[in-house]
Design a protein around this motif. Structure first.
Motif, mmCIF file in Angstrom:
data_model
loop_
_atom_site.group_PDB
_atom_site.id
_atom_site.type_symbol
_atom_site.label_atom_id
_atom_site.label_comp_id
_atom_site.label_asym_id
_atom_site.label_seq_id
_atom_site.Cartn_x
_atom_site.Cartn_y
_atom_site.Cartn_z
ATOM 1 N N GLU A 75 0.823 -1.209 0.000
ATOM 2 C CA GLU A 75 0.000 0.000 0.000
ATOM 3 C C GLU A 75 0.859 1.262 0.000
ATOM 4 N N ALA A 76 2.044 1.177 0.608
ATOM 5 C CA ALA A 76 2.934 2.341 0.685
ATOM 6 C C ALA A 76 3.775 2.509 -0.573
ATOM 7 N N VAL A 77 3.898 1.468 -1.359
ATOM 8 C CA VAL A 77 4.798 1.490 -2.517
ATOM 9 C C VAL A 77 4.350 2.506 -3.570
ATOM 10 N N LEU A 78 3.061 2.603 -3.825
ATOM 11 C CA LEU A 78 2.585 3.544 -4.849
ATOM 12 C C LEU A 78 3.085 4.954 -4.585
ATOM 13 N N ASP A 79 2.871 5.451 -3.390
ATOM 14 C CA ASP A 79 3.294 6.813 -3.063
ATOM 15 C C ASP A 79 4.805 6.968 -3.224
ATOM 16 N N VAL A 80 5.557 5.967 -2.770
ATOM 17 C CA VAL A 80 7.015 6.033 -2.880
ATOM 18 C C VAL A 80 7.432 6.079 -4.345
ATOM 19 N N LEU A 81 6.822 5.253 -5.182
ATOM 20 C CA LEU A 81 7.169 5.266 -6.612
ATOM 21 C C LEU A 81 6.915 6.638 -7.234
ATOM 22 N N PHE A 82 5.767 7.218 -6.941
ATOM 23 C CA PHE A 82 5.449 8.525 -7.519
ATOM 24 C C PHE A 82 6.395 9.605 -6.995
ATOM 25 N N GLU A 83 6.731 9.536 -5.709
ATOM 26 C CA GLU A 83 7.694 10.494 -5.152
ATOM 27 C C GLU A 83 9.066 10.331 -5.808
ATOM 28 N N ARG A 84 9.452 9.096 -6.076
ATOM 29 C CA ARG A 84 10.743 8.846 -6.716
ATOM 30 C C ARG A 84 10.758 9.337 -8.158
ATOM 31 N N VAL A 85 9.646 9.207 -8.861
ATOM 32 C CA VAL A 85 9.588 9.769 -10.221
ATOM 33 C C VAL A 85 9.748 11.283 -10.149
ATOM 34 N N GLY A 86 9.069 11.921 -9.205
ATOM 35 C CA GLY A 86 9.216 13.371 -9.041
ATOM 36 C C GLY A 86 10.642 13.758 -8.719
ATOM 37 N N ALA A 87 11.292 13.003 -7.842
ATOM 38 C CA ALA A 87 12.689 13.288 -7.498
ATOM 39 C C ALA A 87 13.599 13.089 -8.706
ATOM 40 N N TRP A 88 13.335 12.050 -9.488
ATOM 41 C CA TRP A 88 14.118 11.807 -10.712
ATOM 42 C C TRP A 88 13.986 12.992 -11.659
ATOM 43 N N MET A 89 12.762 13.441 -11.841
ATOM 44 C CA MET A 89 12.533 14.569 -12.746
ATOM 45 C C MET A 89 13.247 15.816 -12.243
ATOM 46 N N ALA A 90 13.241 16.026 -10.942
ATOM 47 C CA ALA A 90 13.877 17.216 -10.367
ATOM 48 C C ALA A 90 15.388 17.188 -10.520
ATOM 49 N N THR A 91 15.979 16.003 -10.459
ATOM 50 C CA THR A 91 17.438 15.931 -10.466
ATOM 51 C C THR A 91 18.035 15.461 -11.782
ATOM 52 N N GLU A 92 17.289 14.686 -12.560
ATOM 53 C CA GLU A 92 17.847 14.069 -13.759
ATOM 54 C C GLU A 92 17.415 14.727 -15.060
ATOM 55 N N THR A 93 16.185 15.103 -15.132
ATOM 56 C CA THR A 93 15.688 15.737 -16.358
ATOM 57 C C THR A 93 14.354 16.390 -16.064
ATOM 58 N N SER A 94 14.267 17.615 -16.340
ATOM 59 C CA SER A 94 13.010 18.313 -16.054
ATOM 60 C C SER A 94 12.158 18.478 -17.308
ATOM 61 N N HIS A 95 12.594 17.915 -18.439
ATOM 62 C CA HIS A 95 11.862 18.153 -19.683
ATOM 63 C C HIS A 95 11.343 16.888 -20.356
ATOM 64 N N GLY A 96 11.032 15.874 -19.579
ATOM 65 C CA GLY A 96 10.397 14.696 -20.150
ATOM 66 C C GLY A 96 11.319 13.502 -20.253
ATOM 67 N N CYS A 97 10.784 12.457 -20.806
ATOM 68 C CA CYS A 97 11.454 11.165 -20.879
ATOM 69 C C CYS A 97 12.531 11.156 -21.965
ATOM 70 N N LEU A 98 13.739 10.775 -21.588
ATOM 71 C CA LEU A 98 14.852 10.715 -22.534
ATOM 72 C C LEU A 98 14.615 9.651 -23.600
ATOM 73 N N PHE A 99 13.936 8.586 -23.257
ATOM 74 C CA PHE A 99 13.649 7.521 -24.220
ATOM 75 C C PHE A 99 12.714 8.024 -25.313
ATOM 76 N N HIS A 100 11.663 8.733 -24.920
ATOM 77 C CA HIS A 100 10.760 9.320 -25.919
ATOM 78 C C HIS A 100 11.494 10.367 -26.757
ATOM 79 N N GLY A 101 12.371 11.130 -26.114
ATOM 80 C CA GLY A 101 13.153 12.125 -26.839
ATOM 81 C C GLY A 101 14.039 11.498 -27.895
ATOM 82 N N ALA A 102 14.625 10.356 -27.573
ATOM 83 C CA ALA A 102 15.487 9.659 -28.533
ATOM 84 C C ALA A 102 14.682 9.173 -29.731
ATOM 85 N N VAL A 103 13.505 8.616 -29.477
ATOM 86 C CA VAL A 103 12.663 8.140 -30.580
ATOM 87 C C VAL A 103 12.180 9.322 -31.423
ATOM 88 N N ALA A 104 11.862 10.421 -30.778
ATOM 89 C CA ALA A 104 11.438 11.609 -31.527
ATOM 90 C C ALA A 104 12.567 12.134 -32.409
#
Length: 175
Positions: A75-104
């Protein structure tokens, strides 16, 4: 991965994340990788190979970031996953998914499309397993992808909304 290959992939990942896929010259990529041009081409013989190496490295780092040391209670995992995605975006890339960017940047590349599909499928599969929501992989992926895309505009509010949607998914699945 060898230490040299990992070093190259890490440097390439950072270069592409910071500057996109079209802008960095081979010399820029060599400098980012911290190796000679000869060594860069030994491990990644073409620009396409450089992109794939960078994305494979990113894939492993992202999976580790999201799924290592999750809480025991599903039950706690969902919130942690979403928080980790937010942290990833804040520190790694603030402009979207690098994988989608590569395909584009190279929409005709079957290798990039296959890597994108594999990456997203593994994230969805692991999220469903970690949260106890097997069979809801696409639902979870849509929430995670929406969070990734909305984060640059809405930041913490996007994380809060993803949590709300995740809780709704859990309640709907239990019914």
């Amino acid at each position: 991965m060898t230490d040299t290959k990992t070093k190259i992939a890490a440097g390439l990942e950072q270069a592409f994340a910071a500057r996109g896929f079209a802008e960095p010259s081979v010399e820029d990529l060599r400098d980012a990788a911290g190796v000679s041009l000869r060594t860069l081409y030994k491990y990644t013989p073409s620009r396409a190979d450089m992109v794939l190496a960078a994305l494979e490295h990113r894939h492993e780092r992202y999976l580790s970031h999201l799924f290592n040391d999750l809480p025991k209670a599903q039950e706690a995992v969902l919130d942690v996953l979403f928080e980790r995605v937010g942290a990833w975006m804040a520190t790694e890339t603030s402009h979207g998914c690098l994988f989608h960017g590569a395909v584009a940047a190279d929409p005709g590349s079957e290798g990039l499309r296959a890597l994108l599909a594999r990456h997203k499928a593994e994230v969805a599969r692991r999220a469903a397993a970690a949260t106890g929501l097997a069979g809801r992989e696409i639902d979870l992926l849509l929430i995670l992808e929406g969070l990734t895309q909305a984060w640059s505009l809405h930041r913490d509010t996007a994380v809060t909304s993803a949590k709300r949607l995740g809780h709704g998914l859990r309640m709907n699945s239990a019914a």
